[in-house]
Design an enzyme around this catalytic site. Structure first.
Site, PDB file in Angstrom:
ATOM      1  N   LYS A  80      41.517  54.976 -31.985  1.00 34.01           N
ATOM      2  CA  LYS A  80      42.270  56.190 -31.656  1.00 34.01           C
ATOM      3  C   LYS A  80      43.713  55.793 -31.332  1.00 34.01           C
ATOM      4  O   LYS A  80      43.943  54.785 -30.651  1.00 34.01           O
ATOM      5  CB  LYS A  80      41.590  56.827 -30.453  1.00 34.01           C
ATOM      6  CG  LYS A  80      42.056  58.194 -30.031  1.00 34.01           C
ATOM      7  CD  LYS A  80      41.154  58.694 -28.909  1.00 34.01           C
ATOM      8  CE  LYS A  80      41.477  60.104 -28.461  1.00 34.01           C
ATOM      9  NZ  LYS A  80      40.491  60.597 -27.463  1.00 34.01           N
ATOM     10  N   SER A 156      38.697  64.789 -28.335  1.00 32.23           N
ATOM     11  CA  SER A 156      39.965  64.490 -28.982  1.00 32.23           C
ATOM     12  C   SER A 156      39.901  63.261 -29.892  1.00 32.23           C
ATOM     13  O   SER A 156      40.859  62.955 -30.599  1.00 32.23           O
ATOM     14  CB  SER A 156      41.058  64.269 -27.924  1.00 32.23           C
ATOM     15  OG  SER A 156      40.745  63.172 -27.082  1.00 32.23           O
ATOM     16  N   SER A 180      35.354  63.492 -25.080  1.00 32.70           N
ATOM     17  CA  SER A 180      36.059  63.230 -26.329  1.00 32.70           C
ATOM     18  C   SER A 180      35.464  62.137 -27.199  1.00 32.70           C
ATOM     19  O   SER A 180      35.924  61.929 -28.319  1.00 32.70           O
ATOM     20  CB  SER A 180      37.530  62.913 -26.047  1.00 32.70           C
ATOM     21  OG  SER A 180      38.207  64.061 -25.603  1.00 32.70           O
TER      22      SER A 180
END
Length: 466
Positions: A80, A156, A180
Site C-alpha cells: 500500500k 482503504s 482496511s
C-alpha cells in the site's frame, strides 16, 4: 511449477530454492502480468521494475553460491502506498503527499520481508489518507474489484486486495485502522491478517490514527500469511508501540488443526443490520467447524461509535494544517469528514477513551470462556463502483462510512483477526473474521488454515485477461 498467477508465495519460494524456477523468471512474469492485467484493476500506482529485477538477480546469484536467501526467496510482493519505498514520495493515496521528498529508505516491514528473500515490485493504490472503505481514489482512480470490475475492491487497502485477487502478486501489505485489511480481503476474496495492535512495527509508514493503526499482510493462502507474519515480527524502537514481546514462529503451528479450541459465533450486534448473505457466510464457516455456541460481545454498537469518534478526532488533528492550507487538494469526501472531526469537543473524545478501557476489559473476559470468535467481515457483497448509499436492515446509509460496521468494534481494542474469504455461490465473495485474544495470532491462523484445508475458505485468482 504452478503458473505464477495462481501460485502461492510458499510454492514460489520452494520452486526457486529447488532450482525449478529462478527469481528473475518469477519477477519478470509478475511484471509482465502487471503490465497486461493491471490497467483493468488499477491496483498499482508505482511499479519498481528495475529494482525488482536487480534484487531477483542477486537472489539467483546467492542461490548459485549455495546460500539460503530465506523462506520467501524470490516471492514478489507489493505494498500500500503509505509504506515508505526508497526513492519515492510516500503519497498515502493523496495529491498533497506526492510533493514530499522521496523516502530515504524502505519501511521497516519492507526491509524485513526482503531480508527473508521477498522482492518488492511496487506501491499500491489506496483510499486517500486511509480514510476510506471503498478503494476509490479521486487522484489515482478507483481500484476495481478483480472478480467484477464494476464493483468496489474495498478499502482503504483496495490496491492490496485487488493485486492479490487478480493474481498480480501472491503477497501484499496493507494497513488496518478500522477494517482496511479485512474489508478488501472480503470483497476481493483473499486472506488477510490484522495482527494484535503493537505486534508489527509501523516505522516508515504514513499514519492515520496512531492509537488504532495496524499493518499486516494479505495473501492467497494462510501459509503465506504466516510466513510473512513470522518474517515481519520483532520489536522496533522506531515505533513506540511496537511490542518487546519475542517473535513467535506461527507457520509450523498453523497445521495443528482445531484440537480442543473453544470457538463461538458472535451474536447480537454481529447478527443484525447486514444482508442475509453476510450471516450465511458466518453460518457456513460455523457449520464447517461444528460450532454451535453463540456469545455476545457487549456494547459493540457503542464501541463502533467510540471508534468512529476517535478516528475522526485523531485524523483531523493529524491533517489540520493541510486542511487549512490546501482544502481543495483533498478528496472532498475525506476533507469533509476530517473537517467534521476537527470540531468534535474534547470531552467527547475523553469519554470515548474511557469507554475503550472498559470495553477492552469486558471483551477480554469473554476470552476466558472461548479461544476464537467468528463474526462477519462486511455487511454485504461489494457495492458497485461509485455507489453512494445502500440499504441495511431497512435503513438507507452512506456506503463509505458503514462498510466497516463489523470490523470497527474489533480493531478498536487491537484484537488479532484472520480474515477468511467465503463464497456462497457464483456471486461475489464475502468474508468472515476469525478473532482471537491479544497476542494469539497463532489461534486465528490455525482456524483459518483448517478452513482452508476443508475447502470452506479459498482464494481463487480472478479470471482476467487483457
Amino acid at each position: 511449477m504452478t503458473d505464477l498467477s495462481t501460485a502461492t508465495a510458499a510454492e514460489i519460494a520452494a520452486a526457486i530454492r529447488a532450482g525449478s524456477a529462478s527469481a528473475q523468471g518469477v519477477v519478470s512474469a509478475a511484471l509482465a502480468r502487471i503490465a497486461r492485467i493491471d490497467p483493468q484493476v488499477n491496483s498499482f500506482t508505482d511499479v519498481r521494475a528495475e529494482r525488482a529485477l536487480a534484487r531477483a538477480q542477486a537472489i539467483d546469484a546467492a542461490l548459485a553460491r549455495g546460500e539460503t536467501p530465506g523462506p520467501l526467496a524470490g516471492v514478489p510482493f507489493a505494498v500500500k502506498n503509505l509504506f515508505d519505498i526508497a526513492g519515492l514520495p510516500t503519497r498515502a493515496g493523496s495529491k498533497i503527499n506526492r510533493e514530499r521528498a522521496p523516502a530515504a529508505r524502505d519501511a521497516a516491514l519492507i526491509e524485513r520481508l526482503e531480508a527473508a528473500g521477498a522482492i518488492l515490485v511496487g506501491g499500491l493504490n489506496m483510499g486517500e489518507y486511509a480514510y476510506d472503505f471503498t478503494g476509490e481514489n479521486v487522484h489515482d482512480g478507483n481500484t476495481r474489484n478483480p472478480h467484477a470490475l464494476g464493483h468496489m475492491a474495498g478499502g482503504s487497502s483496495g490496491g492490496s486486495g485487488g493485486a492479490v485477487g487478480a493474481g498480480l502478486v501472491p503477497l501484499a501489505l496493507g494497513s488496518d485502522t478500522n477494517g482496511s485489511i479485512r474489508v478488501p480481503s472480503a470483497f476481493c476474496g483473499c486472506f488477510g491478517l490484522k495482527p494484535t495492535y503493537g505486534r508489527l512495527t509501523r516505522a516508515g509508514s504514513f499514519p492515520f490514527v496512531g492509537s488504532l493503526d495496524h499493518l499486516g499482510p494479505m495473501a492467497r493462502s494462510v501459509t503465506d500469511l504466516a510466513l510473512a507474519y513470522d518474517a515481519m515480527q520483532g520489536p522496533d524502537p522506531a515505533d513506540p508501540v511496537a511490542t518487546k514481546r519475542p517473535a513467535e514462529a506461527v507457520a509450523p503451528r498453523i497445521e495443528a488443526g482445531l484440537g480442543d479450541l473453544r470457538i463461538a459465533t458472535a451474536g447480537g450486534y454481529f447478527a443484525r443490520s447486514g444482508e442475509p448473505e453476510a450471516f450465511a457466510a458466518v453460518a457456513k464457516v460455523a457449520q464447517a467447524l461444528a460450532v454451535t455456541r453463540v456469545v455476545e460481545i457487549p456494547e459493540a454498537a457503542r464501541a463502533r461509535a467510540a471508534a468512529y469518534l476517535i478516528t475522526a478526532a485523531e485524523g483531523a488533528a493529524l491533517h489540520l494544517d493541510r486542511l487549512r492550507a490546501r482544502p481543495d487538494d483533498f478528496d472532498p469526501a475525506v476533507r469533509d469528514r476530517l473537517a467534521a472531526g476537527a470540531m468534535i469537543p474534547a470531552p467527547w473524545v475523553e469519554r470515548a477513551q474511557r469507554f475503550r478501557r472498559w470495553y477492552r476489559d469486558a471483551v477480554l473476559r469473554l476470552f476466558e470462556e472461548v479461544d476464537v470468535i467468528l463474526a462477519p467481515s462486511v455487511p454485504c457483497r461489494a457495492p458497485r463502483s461509485g455507489q453512494a448509499t445502500f440499504v441495511l436492515d431497512g435503513v438507507e446509509l452512506p456506503v463509505r462510512a458503514n462498510i466497516g460496521l463489523y470490523t470497527q468494534p474489533i480493531s478498536f481494542i487491537g484484537l488479532p483477526v484472520a480474515a477468511v474469504p467465503v463464497r456462497l455461490d457464483d456471486g461475489l465473495p464475502l468474508g468472515v473474521q476469525v478473532i482471537a485474544a491479544p497476542w494469539r495470532e497463532d489461534l486465528a491462523l490455525r482456524v483459518a488454515r483448517h478452513l482452508e484445508r476443508l475447502g470452506t475458505c479459498t482464494a481463487p485468482v480472478a479470471s482476467l485477461e487483457a
